[in-house]
Scaffold this motif. Structure first.
Motif, PDB file in Angstrom:
ATOM      1  N   VAL A  27      14.830  -0.493 -65.139  1.00  0.00           N
ATOM      2  CA  VAL A  27      14.786  -2.014 -64.541  1.00  0.00           C
ATOM      3  C   VAL A  27      15.171  -1.503 -63.534  1.00  0.00           C
ATOM      4  O   VAL A  27      14.493  -2.631 -62.275  1.00  0.00           O
ATOM      5  N   GLU A  28      16.563  -1.192 -62.987  1.00  0.00           N
ATOM      6  CA  GLU A  28      16.788  -0.563 -61.855  1.00  0.00           C
ATOM      7  C   GLU A  28      15.403   0.162 -60.607  1.00  0.00           C
ATOM      8  O   GLU A  28      15.545  -0.093 -59.789  1.00  0.00           O
ATOM      9  N   LEU A  29      14.703   0.856 -61.271  1.00  0.00           N
ATOM     10  CA  LEU A  29      13.935   1.341 -60.776  1.00  0.00           C
ATOM     11  C   LEU A  29      12.720   0.343 -59.960  1.00  0.00           C
ATOM     12  O   LEU A  29      12.498   0.154 -58.251  1.00  0.00           O
ATOM     13  N   LYS A  30      12.522  -0.301 -60.408  1.00  0.00           N
ATOM     14  CA  LYS A  30      11.685  -1.666 -60.664  1.00  0.00           C
ATOM     15  C   LYS A  30      12.421  -2.661 -59.064  1.00  0.00           C
ATOM     16  O   LYS A  30      12.046  -3.021 -58.368  1.00  0.00           O
ATOM     17  N   ALA A  31      14.020  -3.051 -59.611  1.00  0.00           N
ATOM     18  CA  ALA A  31      14.469  -3.371 -58.722  1.00  0.00           C
ATOM     19  C   ALA A  31      14.629  -3.287 -57.115  1.00  0.00           C
ATOM     20  O   ALA A  31      14.567  -3.657 -56.295  1.00  0.00           O
ATOM     21  N   THR A  32      14.730  -2.056 -57.642  1.00  0.00           N
ATOM     22  CA  THR A  32      14.766  -1.313 -55.740  1.00  0.00           C
ATOM     23  C   THR A  32      13.842  -0.312 -55.563  1.00  0.00           C
ATOM     24  O   THR A  32      13.922  -0.119 -54.505  1.00  0.00           O
ATOM     25  N   GLY A  33      12.987  -0.790 -55.944  1.00  0.00           N
ATOM     26  CA  GLY A  33      11.224  -1.028 -55.278  1.00  0.00           C
ATOM     27  C   GLY A  33      11.455   0.485 -54.845  1.00  0.00           C
ATOM     28  O   GLY A  33      10.589   0.831 -54.367  1.00  0.00           O
ATOM     29  N   ALA A  34      11.776   1.636 -56.138  1.00  0.00           N
ATOM     30  CA  ALA A  34      11.254   3.063 -55.929  1.00  0.00           C
ATOM     31  C   ALA A  34      10.270   3.557 -57.055  1.00  0.00           C
ATOM     32  O   ALA A  34       9.878   3.968 -56.609  1.00  0.00           O
ATOM     33  N   LEU A  35       9.203   2.002 -57.159  1.00  0.00           N
ATOM     34  CA  LEU A  35       8.186   2.601 -58.344  1.00  0.00           C
ATOM     35  C   LEU A  35       6.751   2.878 -57.198  1.00  0.00           C
ATOM     36  O   LEU A  35       7.022   1.840 -56.880  1.00  0.00           O
ATOM     37  N   ALA A  36       6.041   3.473 -57.000  1.00  0.00           N
ATOM     38  CA  ALA A  36       5.550   3.896 -56.694  1.00  0.00           C
ATOM     39  C   ALA A  36       3.700   2.833 -56.753  1.00  0.00           C
ATOM     40  O   ALA A  36       3.919   2.477 -58.223  1.00  0.00           O
ATOM     41  N   PRO A  48       1.784  12.380 -61.901  1.00  0.00           N
ATOM     42  CA  PRO A  48       2.130  11.338 -61.569  1.00  0.00           C
ATOM     43  C   PRO A  48       2.838  10.860 -60.392  1.00  0.00           C
ATOM     44  O   PRO A  48       3.108   9.807 -60.041  1.00  0.00           O
ATOM     45  N   GLY A  49       4.414  10.962 -61.166  1.00  0.00           N
ATOM     46  CA  GLY A  49       5.276  10.420 -60.910  1.00  0.00           C
ATOM     47  C   GLY A  49       5.586   8.916 -61.540  1.00  0.00           C
ATOM     48  O   GLY A  49       4.722   8.203 -62.530  1.00  0.00           O
ATOM     49  N   VAL A  50       7.105   8.403 -60.799  1.00  0.00           N
ATOM     50  CA  VAL A  50       7.080   7.275 -61.740  1.00  0.00           C
ATOM     51  C   VAL A  50       6.035   5.767 -61.069  1.00  0.00           C
ATOM     52  O   VAL A  50       6.488   5.411 -59.622  1.00  0.00           O
ATOM     53  N   ILE A  51       4.774   5.152 -61.645  1.00  0.00           N
ATOM     54  CA  ILE A  51       3.980   4.018 -60.687  1.00  0.00           C
ATOM     55  C   ILE A  51       4.588   2.631 -61.388  1.00  0.00           C
ATOM     56  O   ILE A  51       4.975   2.520 -62.441  1.00  0.00           O
ATOM     57  N   ASP A  52       4.123   1.220 -60.718  1.00  0.00           N
ATOM     58  CA  ASP A  52       4.138   1.094 -60.857  1.00  0.00           C
ATOM     59  C   ASP A  52       3.388  -0.757 -61.313  1.00  0.00           C
ATOM     60  O   ASP A  52       2.181  -0.928 -60.402  1.00  0.00           O
ATOM     61  N   ARG A  91      16.347   2.381 -70.742  1.00  0.00           N
ATOM     62  CA  ARG A  91      15.928   1.324 -70.206  1.00  0.00           C
ATOM     63  C   ARG A  91      16.364   1.101 -68.787  1.00  0.00           C
ATOM     64  O   ARG A  91      15.563   0.427 -68.286  1.00  0.00           O
ATOM     65  N   ALA A  92      17.769   0.470 -68.577  1.00  0.00           N
ATOM     66  CA  ALA A  92      18.280  -0.042 -67.570  1.00  0.00           C
ATOM     67  C   ALA A  92      17.918   0.642 -66.106  1.00  0.00           C
ATOM     68  O   ALA A  92      17.932  -0.133 -65.548  1.00  0.00           O
ATOM     69  N   GLN A  93      17.504   1.978 -66.874  1.00  0.00           N
ATOM     70  CA  GLN A  93      17.048   2.875 -65.323  1.00  0.00           C
ATOM     71  C   GLN A  93      15.716   2.651 -65.057  1.00  0.00           C
ATOM     72  O   GLN A  93      16.060   2.479 -63.626  1.00  0.00           O
ATOM     73  N   ILE A 130       8.162  -0.491 -70.370  1.00  0.00           N
ATOM     74  CA  ILE A 130       9.477  -0.241 -70.639  1.00  0.00           C
ATOM     75  C   ILE A 130       9.867  -0.235 -70.468  1.00  0.00           C
ATOM     76  O   ILE A 130      11.362  -0.839 -71.117  1.00  0.00           O
ATOM     77  N   ARG A 131      10.495  -1.618 -69.394  1.00  0.00           N
ATOM     78  CA  ARG A 131      11.220  -2.396 -68.983  1.00  0.00           C
ATOM     79  C   ARG A 131      11.173  -3.455 -70.232  1.00  0.00           C
ATOM     80  O   ARG A 131      12.486  -3.965 -70.546  1.00  0.00           O
ATOM     81  N   GLY A 132      10.621  -3.144 -71.142  1.00  0.00           N
ATOM     82  CA  GLY A 132      10.646  -5.062 -72.109  1.00  0.00           C
ATOM     83  C   GLY A 132      11.471  -3.831 -73.444  1.00  0.00           C
ATOM     84  O   GLY A 132      11.497  -5.215 -74.095  1.00  0.00           O
ATOM     85  N   THR A 133      11.221  -2.795 -73.491  1.00  0.00           N
ATOM     86  CA  THR A 133      11.792  -2.629 -74.504  1.00  0.00           C
ATOM     87  C   THR A 133      13.823  -2.980 -75.134  1.00  0.00           C
ATOM     88  O   THR A 133      13.718  -3.388 -73.757  1.00  0.00           O
ATOM     89  N   SER A 134      13.259  -3.144 -76.162  1.00  0.00           N
ATOM     90  CA  SER A 134      14.991  -3.114 -76.217  1.00  0.00           C
ATOM     91  C   SER A 134      16.232  -1.894 -76.059  1.00  0.00           C
ATOM     92  O   SER A 134      15.561  -0.595 -76.254  1.00  0.00           O
ATOM     93  N   GLU A 135      17.352  -2.054 -75.956  1.00  0.00           N
ATOM     94  CA  GLU A 135      18.138  -0.647 -75.714  1.00  0.00           C
ATOM     95  C   GLU A 135      17.827  -0.067 -76.721  1.00  0.00           C
ATOM     96  O   GLU A 135      18.279   0.994 -76.654  1.00  0.00           O
TER      97      GLU A 135
END
Length: 169
Positions: A131-140, A105-109, A127-129, A116-121
């Motif tokens: 976090v960036e997807l969420k921050a940039t609005g790249a999640l469907a 289905p792709g990467v969905i919010d 993890r940082a990638q 995933i974002r709450g997991t330790s590095e």
């Protein structure tokens, strides 16, 4: 008396997120049960109870992680790859009227993305990638992807390809 029947296996958990040796047997067993065993049991029941239906459609919601390995996700990757291979095997069975796909289905919010974002590095080096997807609005959005899935699985091209991705289907 139904003319069509549809089963969408959409249950899935991403945990355990950690390298081998830190995953835990209970977490591994839970992931395999939710991500694989439940889907295969439901698929078998669906096939057995819909034999008189001319248009039967079975969808496994898989993941790009079933097709490409990611650090810390070995269990999730393996379980989603299992769905892909199950779909290929079912296709070989050539059951009358049954079409099947394993659909990424792709990467969905969703809550899974929060996990995933709450997991330790230390456990998930990428993890940082995420976090960036969420921050940039790249999640469907779930609504957007859900609408695309419904359109695809009820459309004429469903089942043409076994291993698919909603972003290219």
């Amino acid at each position: 008396g139904a003319e069509s029947a549809l089963l969408i296996n959409n249950a899935g958990i991403v945990e355990p997120i950690a390298p081998l040796g830190r995953q835990g047997s209970a977490a591994i067993a839970r992931a395999v049960t939710v991500n694989v065993s439940a889907a295969l049991v439901l698929a078998d029941a669906f096939a057995a109870t819909s034999t008189n239906v001319a248009d039967r459609r079975l969808v496994h919601i898989s993941s790009g992680a079933g097709r490409h390995a990611y650090t810390g996700w070995s269990v999730y990757c393996a379980t989603k790859a299992a769905l892909d291979h199950h779909a290929n095997g079912v296709r070989q069975d050539a059951l009358p009227g049954l079409k099947i796909e394993s659909l990424a289905p792709g990467v969905i919010d969703t809550g899974m993305q929060s996990t995933i974002r709450g997991t330790s590095e230390e456990d998930f080096a990428l993890r940082a990638q995420f976090v960036e997807l969420k921050a940039t609005g790249a999640l469907a959005s779930p609504e957007e992807v859900g609408a695309k899935i419904v359109e695809h699985v009820t459309g004429k091209n469903f089942g043409v390809e076994i291993i698919t991705d909603i972003r290219t289907a």
